[in-house]
Design a protein around this motif. Sequence first.
Motif, PDB file in Angstrom:
ATOM      1  N   ASN A  72       0.682  -1.120  -0.089  1.00 56.84           N
ATOM      2  CA  ASN A  72      -0.033   0.036  -0.089  1.00 56.84           C
ATOM      3  C   ASN A  72       0.712   1.227   0.186  1.00 56.84           C
ATOM      4  O   ASN A  72       1.136   1.686   1.077  1.00 56.84           O
TER       5      ASN A  72
ATOM      6  N   THR B 148       1.262   2.114   7.483  1.00 57.30           N
ATOM      7  CA  THR B 148      -0.020   1.607   7.932  1.00 57.30           C
ATOM      8  C   THR B 148      -0.237   0.324   8.307  1.00 57.30           C
ATOM      9  O   THR B 148       0.563  -0.577   8.349  1.00 57.30           O
TER      10      THR B 148
ATOM     11  N   GLU C  65      -2.236  -2.811   8.411  1.00 56.09           N
ATOM     12  CA  GLU C  65      -3.066  -3.526   7.358  1.00 56.09           C
ATOM     13  C   GLU C  65      -4.221  -3.852   8.307  1.00 56.09           C
ATOM     14  O   GLU C  65      -5.505  -4.007   7.634  1.00 56.09           O
ATOM     15  N   ASN C  66      -4.102  -4.498   9.548  1.00 55.92           N
ATOM     16  CA  ASN C  66      -5.329  -5.157  10.109  1.00 55.92           C
ATOM     17  C   ASN C  66      -6.539  -4.239  10.317  1.00 55.92           C
ATOM     18  O   ASN C  66      -7.798  -4.065  10.194  1.00 55.92           O
TER      19      ASN C  66
ATOM     20  N   ARG D 188      -6.679  -1.163   8.794  1.00 59.14           N
ATOM     21  CA  ARG D 188      -7.235  -0.532   7.529  1.00 59.14           C
ATOM     22  C   ARG D 188      -8.332  -1.603   7.048  1.00 59.14           C
ATOM     23  O   ARG D 188      -9.352  -1.023   6.589  1.00 59.14           O
TER      24      ARG D 188
ATOM     25  N   SER E  59      -6.953  -3.376  -1.619  1.00 51.65           N
ATOM     26  CA  SER E  59      -5.639  -2.998  -1.716  1.00 51.65           C
ATOM     27  C   SER E  59      -5.670  -1.724  -2.657  1.00 51.65           C
ATOM     28  O   SER E  59      -6.406  -1.360  -3.264  1.00 51.65           O
TER      29      SER E  59
END
Length: 261
Positions: free
Chosen positions: A22, A69, A71-72, A74, A187
């Motif tokens: 990302n 970031t 990711e979890n 987000r 994504s």
Amino acid sequence: MPLAERRGVPHHLIDFVSPWVNFTAADWARAAIEKIEEIEGRGHSVLLVGGTGFYLRALRQPFFDSPPTDENLRARLTRIRAQRGPEHLHRILQKFDEAEADKLGPRDWPRVQRAIEFCLQTGEPISRQRPVQPEPPPLASRIQIIALSPLRQELYARINQRAETHFANGLVEEVRRLLDEGVPANSNALGAHGYRRVVEFLTGQRDLASVVEQTKLDVRHYAKRQLSWFRHERDVRWLEGFGEDREVQARAFALIQGHDQ
């Protein structure tokens, strides 16, 4: 010599990031600064080509430091947005950071979501951290912006044709392959124009005809926003027409050469 007649011009920072990453505007700005310094160190000039004003702004005025970031996190926020809509995310942001929410529209979900992520990751509202920005890089003062303003009707016709060409050249198959390889549907890579609509098709949310037409509409709206964005940027030199027009090319090179002198 017109740009269209030049050959062997090196291109950089294209297709250099994995679709699993990302990659943000701030990430790109750091990579761009490093590449510009390397190219200029060899005695060459650099042209930044594209229409993403937010990325250009990130280069001219770097953002404040922010955590990478999560990711979890987000993914959780993306699920909330998908289930309850971007307006719900905006209401969440109002609770965390009212000042930031007041600056962002309910439909501006990428920045709304990032502001929520920042607050949850740092415990601080992003509006309080934004004034703490690093100094612009030395190259920022040397950037000259040249923007094209073609006839709107012809621009939209070209956008529509380009969308048709993308689908004819295998856009659906490309997205299907990326999903099969494990690239998350939410994504950044699959959030680009065309790609996100194909994801909707492959997940049964749209038929293919709707995907093509919505992609055309998305890009036309984006082009309109681009023109509005650059009209609010400082020191923009406007040229009427398309980039392959010889007269437009000649005027662009004259502006560049005059700026260098």
